[in-house]
Structures are given as C-alpha cells and as structure tokens.
Design a protein around this motif. Structure first.
Motif: not given
Ligand code: KG4
Ligand code: ZN
Length: 333
Positions: A192-195, A169-175, A212-221, A232-233
C-alpha cells in the motif's frame, strides 16, 4: 555448576537459575503496565519498579525450582549497556549476594548475551553472523568464537525496535509497538505504501530506519487515519524493515563467506522476519533462532554466557561498575 543470573537493563526484570547448560527456572517481572500510559519507558520508574520486584522475582525463581540460595555456586548480572539506574539495581543486588554467599561474580554485556542467546536451545556453529535486533540495537557481528566479535553493520539512526515502537505510537497503537505492528501487519497490504530504500554512503553495510519511520508518519498524517490505513502502514513498514535486514545479511554473507546466522533480540520475535530468515535455509544457510521468550530481555541469556565464561575460570571484580554504553568489541575478562 549452578548459576543465578539477573537481567535488569531496561524495563523487564528477569532472574534465572541455570545448571550445567540448562535453564532450571526462569522468572519475569514485566513493567509493560507501568510504562504503557506514557507510550515508552520512563527510566526513573523502571529502576524503582526493579527495586520493588527484585526479592519477589528471586523468590519466585527459587520456588519454581524448589531451590535455596545456599545451593547457588556463582552469580551473574548485566553490567552494560542500558538504563543506568535499572542496571545498577540488578548489578548491586548480584554483587551483594555474591559477597554474602562468598561465591564468584561475573558481569555480563547485554548485547553479547543477546548475540549468543540462540545457544540456550541450540548447539551453534562458529564462525557465524550474529544479528541483534532490539529496542536499542541493530548490530550485525561476525562471531569468531566466544568473546571475539567484529562489528560488520549497525544502524546510523534509530534501532529497528525503536522504529517499530515509534511508528506504532504514531498510528495509535499501544506500547510496546513491535508486537502490535506484527499482529496488524498480517491483515494489511504490504504494497500500500512505498518507501525509498535507505542508503548509507559512508558504509554500504550500515542501515538506517529513520527515513521509513518519518515516511510512515507523513502517510498517516495525510490519510483519513482509519483502521485499514493502520493495517496497511503496519504491513508496508514491516515488510520494508525485513527487506532492509535481509539485504544487509546477504551482503555481509557475501563479504565474509559465512552462511551461518544467529538471530536475536526482541525484534527476532517478529513473524515476518523469522519467516524470511527461515527461507534463507533453502539457500544453504544454517540459521539459529531463539524461541520468542529468549528473544526479548531475559536472564537465561545472561546465564548462558556466564556459564561459558565461568567454565573458563573467568569472572569479574566485585567493584565492577554499571555502564549505560560499552562497546562489545572492547569486552575482556
Ligand atoms: O531485546 P528487547 O526485549 O529489549 C532491548 O534490549 O531493547 O527488545 C525490545 C524490542 C521492542 O522495541 C519491541 O517493540 C520489539 O523488541 N519487539 C518486536 C516484536 N516483539 C518485540 N518487534 C517486532 N515484532 C515483534 N513481534
Ligand atoms: Zn535487550
């Protein structure tokens, strides 16, 4: 014995006609279109939609098998856990049918049904480890035999499917986001991204996915938010999730000295997870995976379990209640 089984614990309705350890017919009514515009399941809409689709789904299930209601010898339905309104619709329908047809009724625990769902297609061996990875659960059990389970690991925050859906949802994909991430990840770079590998101090077998969910959100933002970053995310997140689950499985195997695995739940559709589990077989594991249609919510898994309990003359009282939560370890018939 011919069983009619109903699954309605969340947003998918499914009805199965099952006879002598075989799926005779399986019907689905998906609500993906209903909930997609909200980016997640709206409980009130889910139960209303179940109410609308119960009779058409039952008719389609019976028609496919050219069967009539009179031929059914027992009825099963999910009684817990899940969305209370959704469960109530299927459960009350099942109980009413059982009363009208004067046949036995059995309430089935949704997670127990997932746990043993590999049995729909495979003769499984016990004791085994059973990993349920779904939208609401990331639970690893030691399965001693039918009805005897010991919880070995669970998530302390988000369930793995929930994390897939939230990151999507954060990276703009449908449910629902899980299948979307699975698809996109194939084109992305998993490095590409490390956790930081999550560690739960209270129990080293427990898992956590919210970091890791929050890290994805930060990487995206912090990124330019383009399609390459999305891919890559997706790839990096998915590969980390699989690493966490595999580490948990290996640790549980060492502790229990069990190398038999039953994988189940919607996230068991995930291609990378399936490949990783399959690769365990090279290390001497015996792994049982359901086909994707039996991983996500379905009534065949309810029927598979109901059949085994009914065979042992176990059933449920007709006043069995629906429960949003119900620990699997406390189940008894
Ligand atoms: O078992 P399920 O149908 O419902 C629950 O009991 O929760 O699981 C649904 C979950 C959703 O979170 C969905 O995104 C996830 O399973 N899922 C996947 C895939 N297919 C479904 N997650 C990752 N990869 C997939 N291919
Ligand atoms: Zn489920």
């Amino acid at each position: 014995m011919r069983i009619l089984a109903i699954e309605s614990s969340c947003d998918d309705l499914s009805i199965c006609l099952y006879e002598d350890k075989k799926v005779v017919s399986l019907a689905f009514s998906s609500q993906e279109e209903v909930h997609r515009k909200y980016g997640g399941v709206i409980p009130e809409l889910a139960s209303r939609e179940h109410l609308k689709m119960l009779i058409p789904t039952l008719e389609s299930c019976l028609e496919k098998a050219n069967a009539s209601l009179d031929s059914i010898e027992a009825i099963a339905a999910t009684f817990a856990p899940g969305l209370i309104g959704s469960i109530l619709v299927g459960l009350n329908f099942a109980k009413t049918l059982a009363l009208c047809l004067n046949i036995p009724f059995i309430g089935i625990h949704h997670i127990e049904a997932h746990l043993l769902s590999p049995q729909i297609e495979h003769e499984c061996l016990f004791p085994a480890l059973g990993l349920v990875v779904s939208g609401g659960h990331t639970h690893l059990y030691k399965i001693k035999k039918l009805g005897e389970y010991e919880l070995m690991s669970q998530t302390v925050d988000d369930a793995v499917g929930e994390a897939f859906d939230k990151v999507a949802k954060v990276i703009g994909l449908p449910y629902p986001g899980g299948p979307e991430i699975d698809k996109l990840a194939k084109e992305g770079n998993p490095n590409s991204f490390s956790f930081t590998f999550p560690r739960v101090k209270s129990n080293t077998l427990f898992t956590s996915f919210s970091g890791i969910k929050t890290a994805c959100l930060q990487y995206w933002e912090q990124s330019t938010q383009n399609h390459t970053i999305q891919k890559d995310i997706a790839a990096s997140f998915q590969s980390m999730v699989v690493r966490i689950l595999m580490k948990t499985l290996k640790k549980a195997s060492q502790l229990s000295d069990i190398k038999t695995l039953l994988l189940s739940g919607g996230v068991a559709c995930n291609s990378e997870l399936r490949n990783a589990v399959r690769s365990l077989e090279k290390e001497g594991w015996n792994c049982f995976l359901p086909s994707p249609k039996y991983c996500t919510d379905n009534a065949a898994m309810i029927a598979n379990l109901a059949y085994q309990y009914l065979e042992q003359n176990k059933n449920s009282p007709i006043n069995l209640d629906a429960h949003a939560q119900f620990p699997l370890e406390t189940i008894s018939y």
